[in-house]
Structure formats: C-alpha cells, structure tokens
Design an enzyme around this catalytic site. Structure first.
Site, mmCIF file in Angstrom:
data_model
loop_
_atom_site.group_PDB
_atom_site.id
_atom_site.type_symbol
_atom_site.label_atom_id
_atom_site.label_comp_id
_atom_site.label_asym_id
_atom_site.label_seq_id
_atom_site.Cartn_x
_atom_site.Cartn_y
_atom_site.Cartn_z
ATOM 1 N N LYS A 103 -4.711 -10.554 -6.838
ATOM 2 C CA LYS A 103 -5.989 -10.824 -6.171
ATOM 3 C C LYS A 103 -7.086 -9.878 -6.680
ATOM 4 O O LYS A 103 -6.779 -8.766 -7.128
ATOM 5 C CB LYS A 103 -5.833 -10.763 -4.647
ATOM 6 C CG LYS A 103 -5.668 -9.397 -4.070
ATOM 7 C CD LYS A 103 -5.783 -9.440 -2.541
ATOM 8 C CE LYS A 103 -5.732 -8.015 -2.037
ATOM 9 N NZ LYS A 103 -5.816 -7.834 -0.628
ATOM 10 N N LYS A 152 -10.589 -3.994 -5.231
ATOM 11 C CA LYS A 152 -11.292 -2.791 -5.643
ATOM 12 C C LYS A 152 -10.352 -1.826 -6.342
ATOM 13 O O LYS A 152 -10.763 -1.002 -7.147
ATOM 14 C CB LYS A 152 -11.897 -2.133 -4.403
ATOM 15 C CG LYS A 152 -13.004 -1.215 -4.776
ATOM 16 C CD LYS A 152 -13.304 -0.187 -3.757
ATOM 17 C CE LYS A 152 -14.124 0.886 -4.444
ATOM 18 N NZ LYS A 152 -14.266 2.056 -3.665
ATOM 19 N N LYS A 185 0.813 -1.216 0.000
ATOM 20 C CA LYS A 185 0.000 0.000 0.000
ATOM 21 C C LYS A 185 0.848 1.269 0.000
ATOM 22 O O LYS A 185 0.436 2.288 -0.543
ATOM 23 C CB LYS A 185 -0.953 0.016 1.197
ATOM 24 C CG LYS A 185 -2.090 -0.974 1.045
ATOM 25 C CD LYS A 185 -3.270 -0.623 1.926
ATOM 26 C CE LYS A 185 -4.427 -1.575 1.665
ATOM 27 N NZ LYS A 185 -5.484 -1.484 2.660
HETATM 28 P P1 AMP Z 1 -11.109 -5.373 2.948
HETATM 29 O O1 AMP Z 1 -12.113 -4.882 1.977
HETATM 30 O O2 AMP Z 1 -9.709 -5.255 2.487
HETATM 31 O O3 AMP Z 1 -11.366 -4.836 4.336
HETATM 32 O O4 AMP Z 1 -11.352 -6.943 3.052
HETATM 33 C C1 AMP Z 1 -12.440 -7.494 3.762
HETATM 34 C C2 AMP Z 1 -12.282 -8.990 3.828
HETATM 35 O O5 AMP Z 1 -12.344 -9.535 2.502
HETATM 36 C C3 AMP Z 1 -10.945 -9.444 4.430
HETATM 37 O O6 AMP Z 1 -11.182 -10.571 5.259
HETATM 38 C C4 AMP Z 1 -10.145 -9.843 3.226
HETATM 39 O O7 AMP Z 1 -9.203 -10.857 3.530
HETATM 40 C C5 AMP Z 1 -11.217 -10.374 2.283
HETATM 41 N N1 AMP Z 1 -10.808 -10.239 0.876
HETATM 42 C C6 AMP Z 1 -10.575 -9.088 0.180
HETATM 43 N N2 AMP Z 1 -10.202 -9.356 -1.094
HETATM 44 C C7 AMP Z 1 -10.209 -10.713 -1.210
HETATM 45 C C8 AMP Z 1 -9.922 -11.622 -2.269
HETATM 46 N N3 AMP Z 1 -9.573 -11.205 -3.497
HETATM 47 N N4 AMP Z 1 -10.017 -12.949 -2.024
HETATM 48 C C9 AMP Z 1 -10.392 -13.408 -0.792
HETATM 49 N N5 AMP Z 1 -10.669 -12.609 0.239
HETATM 50 C C10 AMP Z 1 -10.592 -11.282 0.060
#
Ligand code: AMP
Ligand code: TRP
Length: 336
Positions: free
Chosen positions: A197, A200, A113
């Site tokens: 991965k 967003k 990041k």
């Molecule tokens: P965040 O939006 O980064 O707060 O992510 C929220 C949850 O979604 C966290 O538990 C992340 O590990 C999971 N997550 C985000 N992107 C992915 C992805 N591409 N594959 C699996 N889990 C994800």
C-alpha cells in the site's frame, strides 16, 4: 435507533499522501453535507511508536491544515485533537478491560508495525485498537470512513461494543459501527510496487504522491510509476494480475469521480505515456491547489490552533456526558 453520526481519525504523521486523501479525507468531505461529523487528529495514537515531540506538534497543525485545505468546514464539523478530550483515554482503559488479549494478538497492523521483535513493541501499540474503539464509541458514532486497512480494527470495535452491551446488560448502549470504505478504490498502492500500500513509511518518495508535491514532482513520479509492457487494457478482466496498472487506473477513476470501466473505454488500447500524461494533469489539477493551501495555512498557526480549541470544546461536551453514563453502568462514580 441511534442517530447517524460520523467519526474518523487520522494520525499526525505530517506529509499526508494520495492514499490518505482518496482512502479517507475525500470521503470526509463528501459526508460533511449529509451527517453530523467529528474528525479527529489522533495524536495519542502517534506516540505508540518512537516519536519526536517537536515534530509531533507541527504534524498536528499540518494535519489540521490538510483537513481544511481539502475542503472540510470547521463550522459544519467538529475538528479537534484526541489529547484535548480526556474521555478518549478513560474509555480506552475501560476497553482494555473489555477486549481480550487474543483479539489484540490477531491484529495484522500490530504484527506489521511490531515487526520481528514483538516483545519489544510498546504495550500501547498492542492496545492501540482499544483506543481507536474508544475514539469512536465515546461519541456513539455509527459510521466510520476509513481506508480498507482499518477494516479489521472496526470489526474489533464492533466486538467490543457487543461485549460491553452484553456483559453490562445495556442493549443498544454502544452502536454497532458501520465502516464507510470507498468502493472503487479502498487501498491506494505504491507507485513502485502494486502489491504494497502507498505509505509514508516506504523509503522511496517516488512510491507516493504527497499532497504538498508540486507540479513537476507529480509529473516525474507519474512518468516513473511502474507499469508493464502491455497497452492500457480495454476490459475489466484484463486488469487481473496487473496490480500496478490497476492501481493507476483506479487512481485516475477516483480523482475524476468516474468508474474504472469509463477509464478503460476512454484509454483502452492506447499506450501508457498518453494515459500517464492525462493522469498527471488530473492529479495536478486536484492535488496542487490542496498542497498550496496547506502551505498557506501553515503560516497561520493562530488560526489552526483556534480550530483545535473550538473543536475540543464541542467534542468534550459530548464525550463528558457519555463517559459519565459509562462510569455509572460500570458502578463507578465520577465526582467532578
Ligand atoms: P493514517 O495516516 O494511517 O492515520 O491513515 C489515515 C486514513 O488514511 C485511514 O483511514 C487509512 O485507512 C487511510 N489510508 C492510509 N493509507 C492508505 C492507502 N494507501 N490507501 C487507502 N487509504 C489509506
Ligand atoms: N488507526 C487509524 C489509522 O491508522 C487512525 C484512527 C485512530 C482512527 N482512531 C480512529 C480511524 C477512529 C477511524 C476512527 O489510520
């Protein structure tokens, strides 16, 4: 032994995608019938990078709407936003004094990041994992459902808990948390590049399925999803070195709650257009109702704010009791 308690957090980025759903939220829903669960919109994490205050406010409501639309019960679970419970920030400060700078510097998410100009990243971004550890440990949670990308942060949470328990001679005060990471599919990859991965932040919207995408858009995105020239494999070994193929097969398995091997026996040898039509059908069946419900719930801000208000009260009750105990251990006194 501590009682089992689940905690997880999701950043209010708005527009959550299939990776968030399959990697985390679907798991939250499964756990709600088995354990006491606390689910938090981690708005204080969202300000570690540049943000727009107006958007943040609506993104918080959208994340809550996504939780509810995905099947989380506001009664069974405590659902709230991080900024409402001040003990998160208080404990994060304490953990700033427990964790070591070297531990922070090793975090891959920080490196990713912060990018090339590390010196210019906010201090908040560097100590982000301490706030995450505080989120979990202020409730003495024992289990944390997350996607695989958060595993390193949970290892750090364990290290912080161990160091605190050890330094202040309060064995077993903080539990050593267990990550709950989906086995079949821990990381959903981009539909354009199977090595990245789904996220967003990737520029192309065709790289991800958003929970609010409509039927036609899901269809188009799946038809355009990258594959290779071979047919659908019949054997698990044939998935090696075919990251895009592995990804869409895993998505199909996960969304239908079946094993990858079952997908291979059903589609092995067939061409990808047949498989992709079935994948689109499954996604449309599972994701579109969630998207429609999110859009409906977003019209009722009073209801969404009510969930946050009730959840904050319930969370604050637990957090306040624990922060008082923590201050006492440290030789600090909280008079109010
Ligand atoms: P965040 O939006 O980064 O707060 O992510 C929220 C949850 O979604 C966290 O538990 C992340 O590990 C999971 N997550 C985000 N992107 C992915 C992805 N591409 N594959 C699996 N889990 C994800
Ligand atoms: N860091 C997590 C992410 O980016 C979000 C998060 C913050 C979290 N606090 C947490 C996840 C506590 C689990 C538990 O996805």
């Amino acid at each position: 032994m501590n009682k089992k308690r689940v905690f997880s957090g999701v950043q209010p980025t708005g527009n959550l995608h299939l990776g968030n759903y399959l990697g985390a939220i679907k798991n939250f829903v499964d756990l709600q019938n088995k354990f006491e669960c606390i689910y938090c919109v981690v708005d204080l994490h969202a300000i570690t990078n540049h943000h727009n205050p107006k958007e943040l406010k609506s993104n918080i409501l959208e994340t809550i709407a996504t939780f509810i639309a995905s099947g989380l019960s506001e009664e069974k679970n405590i659902i709230f936003n991080q900024a409402s419970v001040s003990a998160h920030s208080e404990l994060a400060w304490i953990f700033n004094c427990v964790a070591r700078i070297g531990w922070m510097n090793r975090m891959t998410q920080f490196k990713e990041k912060a990018g090339v100009n590390k010196e210019n990243a906010s201090v908040g971004l560097l100590v982000y994992p301490n706030l995450m550890a505080a989120d979990i440990l202020i409730y003495k949670a024992t289990h944390v459902p997350v996607g695989e990308d958060q595993k390193q942060h949970l290892e750090l949470t364990r290290d912080i808990a161990k160091k605190f328990n050890n330094d202040f001679k309060c064995e077993d005060f903080f539990p050593i948390v267990e990550p709950v990471i989906p086995k079949e599919i821990s990381r959903i990859m981009s539909l354009r590049d199977g090595k990245k991965k789904m996220s967003k932040s990737e520029e192309s919207d065709y790289s991800r399925i958003n929970l609010k995408d409509d039927k036609d858009l899901i269809n188009q995105k799946i038809q355009k999803a990258k594959t290779d020239n071979g047919p659908v494999p019949s054997d698990l070994n044939e998935l090696k070195n075919r990251p895009e193929v592995s990804n869409i097969i895993s998505i199909y398995a996960n969304i239908n709650n079946i094993k990858v091997s079952q997908v291979l026996s059903e589609f092995g040898g067939k061409n990808f257009s047949t498989f992709k039509s079935k994948l689109s059908e499954s996604l449309i069946e599972k994701i579109c109702p969630i998207g429609q419900e999110i859009k409906k719930l977003l019209k009722d801000e009073v209801y969404l704010n009510g969930i946050l208000e009730k959840g904050a009260k319930r969370a604050d009750l637990i957090a306040k009791t624990n922060i008082k105990e923590i201050y006492k251990i440290l030789g600090l006194t909280k008079y109010s």
